[in-house]
Write a protein that holds these residues in place. Structure first.
Motif, mmCIF file in Angstrom:
data_model
loop_
_atom_site.group_PDB
_atom_site.id
_atom_site.type_symbol
_atom_site.label_atom_id
_atom_site.label_comp_id
_atom_site.label_asym_id
_atom_site.label_seq_id
_atom_site.Cartn_x
_atom_site.Cartn_y
_atom_site.Cartn_z
ATOM 1 N N GLN A 1 14.960 44.842 34.437
ATOM 2 C CA GLN A 1 13.943 45.880 34.274
ATOM 3 C C GLN A 1 12.830 45.662 35.283
ATOM 4 O O GLN A 1 12.212 44.610 35.316
ATOM 5 C CB GLN A 1 13.364 45.844 32.861
ATOM 6 N N SER B 1 9.167 46.641 36.205
ATOM 7 C CA SER B 1 7.999 47.141 35.483
ATOM 8 C C SER B 1 6.756 47.003 36.333
ATOM 9 O O SER B 1 6.762 46.339 37.368
ATOM 10 C CB SER B 1 7.795 46.339 34.192
ATOM 11 N N CYS C 1 2.172 50.440 33.002
ATOM 12 C CA CYS C 1 3.262 51.370 32.702
ATOM 13 C C CYS C 1 3.547 51.346 31.194
ATOM 14 O O CYS C 1 4.125 50.388 30.689
ATOM 15 C CB CYS C 1 4.489 50.955 33.504
ATOM 16 N N CYS D 1 7.202 51.195 30.196
ATOM 17 C CA CYS D 1 7.793 49.872 30.462
ATOM 18 C C CYS D 1 7.791 49.011 29.201
ATOM 19 O O CYS D 1 8.750 48.282 28.937
ATOM 20 C CB CYS D 1 7.045 49.161 31.589
ATOM 21 N N LYS E 1 11.110 47.596 27.425
ATOM 22 C CA LYS E 1 11.281 46.164 27.156
ATOM 23 C C LYS E 1 11.730 45.946 25.712
ATOM 24 O O LYS E 1 12.609 45.131 25.439
ATOM 25 C CB LYS E 1 9.971 45.423 27.422
ATOM 26 N N GLU F 1 12.868 40.800 33.193
ATOM 27 C CA GLU F 1 11.836 41.759 33.572
ATOM 28 C C GLU F 1 11.183 41.285 34.866
ATOM 29 O O GLU F 1 10.770 40.129 34.982
ATOM 30 C CB GLU F 1 10.779 41.894 32.477
ATOM 31 N N THR G 1 8.665 52.989 37.941
ATOM 32 C CA THR G 1 8.869 52.079 36.826
ATOM 33 C C THR G 1 8.776 52.872 35.528
ATOM 34 O O THR G 1 8.019 53.847 35.471
ATOM 35 C CB THR G 1 7.807 50.960 36.822
ATOM 36 N N PRO G 2 9.537 52.517 34.529
ATOM 37 C CA PRO G 2 10.542 51.462 34.561
ATOM 38 C C PRO G 2 11.826 51.941 35.244
ATOM 39 O O PRO G 2 12.190 53.102 35.166
ATOM 40 C CB PRO G 2 10.816 51.197 33.081
ATOM 41 N N GLN H 1 12.726 55.535 30.974
ATOM 42 C CA GLN H 1 13.118 54.790 29.774
ATOM 43 C C GLN H 1 14.497 55.246 29.286
ATOM 44 O O GLN H 1 14.663 56.386 28.886
ATOM 45 C CB GLN H 1 12.091 54.993 28.676
#
Length: 138
Positions: A56, A58, A62, A65, A69, A86, A104-105, A123
């Motif tokens: 991920q 990030s 964000c 993000c 997560k 991450e 991001t993400p 996402q």
């Protein structure tokens, strides 16, 4: 009258872009330029997962993000041998450029050898991540 036409045109274009963005945001897919992309433990700063790795990208401010997560953490807890890594996009600009990360993400799904299987900008949904893991592991 011209102002009204311009206003309606702008609203129609904005609505069209919004609908397009909703349909594509967070969708896991493979882009043509992703073929052959492989990441190593040195690239990620940690070991790859035994079966797959969720990477991920990030940034500090964000909001999606944080939700991403959480979703990826839930998936990792469900599937053995999968690791979540991450990466702060701002501190890894060379990797961001190399992988063509534009926002991001961004989530990358890697197989056990570090080969890129799928990616999502935005996402992703939990079900989509699980399905992508099926491709990575299978």
């Amino acid at each position: 009258m011209t102002g009204l036409v311009v206003c309606v045109a702008v609203l129609a274009l904005s609505a069209g872009f919004g609908l397009w963005r909703m349909r594509h945001d967070g969708r896991l897919r493979v882009r043509g330029r992703d073929n052959g992309v492989r990441l190593s433990a040195e690239d990620l700063g940690t070991a790859l997962g035994e079966r797959a790795t969720l990477v991920q990208f990030s940034s500090a401010f964000c909001a999606p993000c944080r939700a991403t997560k959480r979703v990826l953490g839930e998936v990792v807890d469900m599937v053995d041998g999968v690791t979540h890594v991450e990466i702060d996009a701002e501190s890894q600009l060379d990797l961001v450029r190399r992988l063509d990360i534009l926002r991001t993400p961004t989530v990358l799904v890697l197989d056990a050898r570090g080969a890129l299987v799928q990616r999502a900008s935005g996402q992703p949904r939990k079900a989509d991540v699980i399905a992508a893991l099926g491709l990575a592991v299978g």
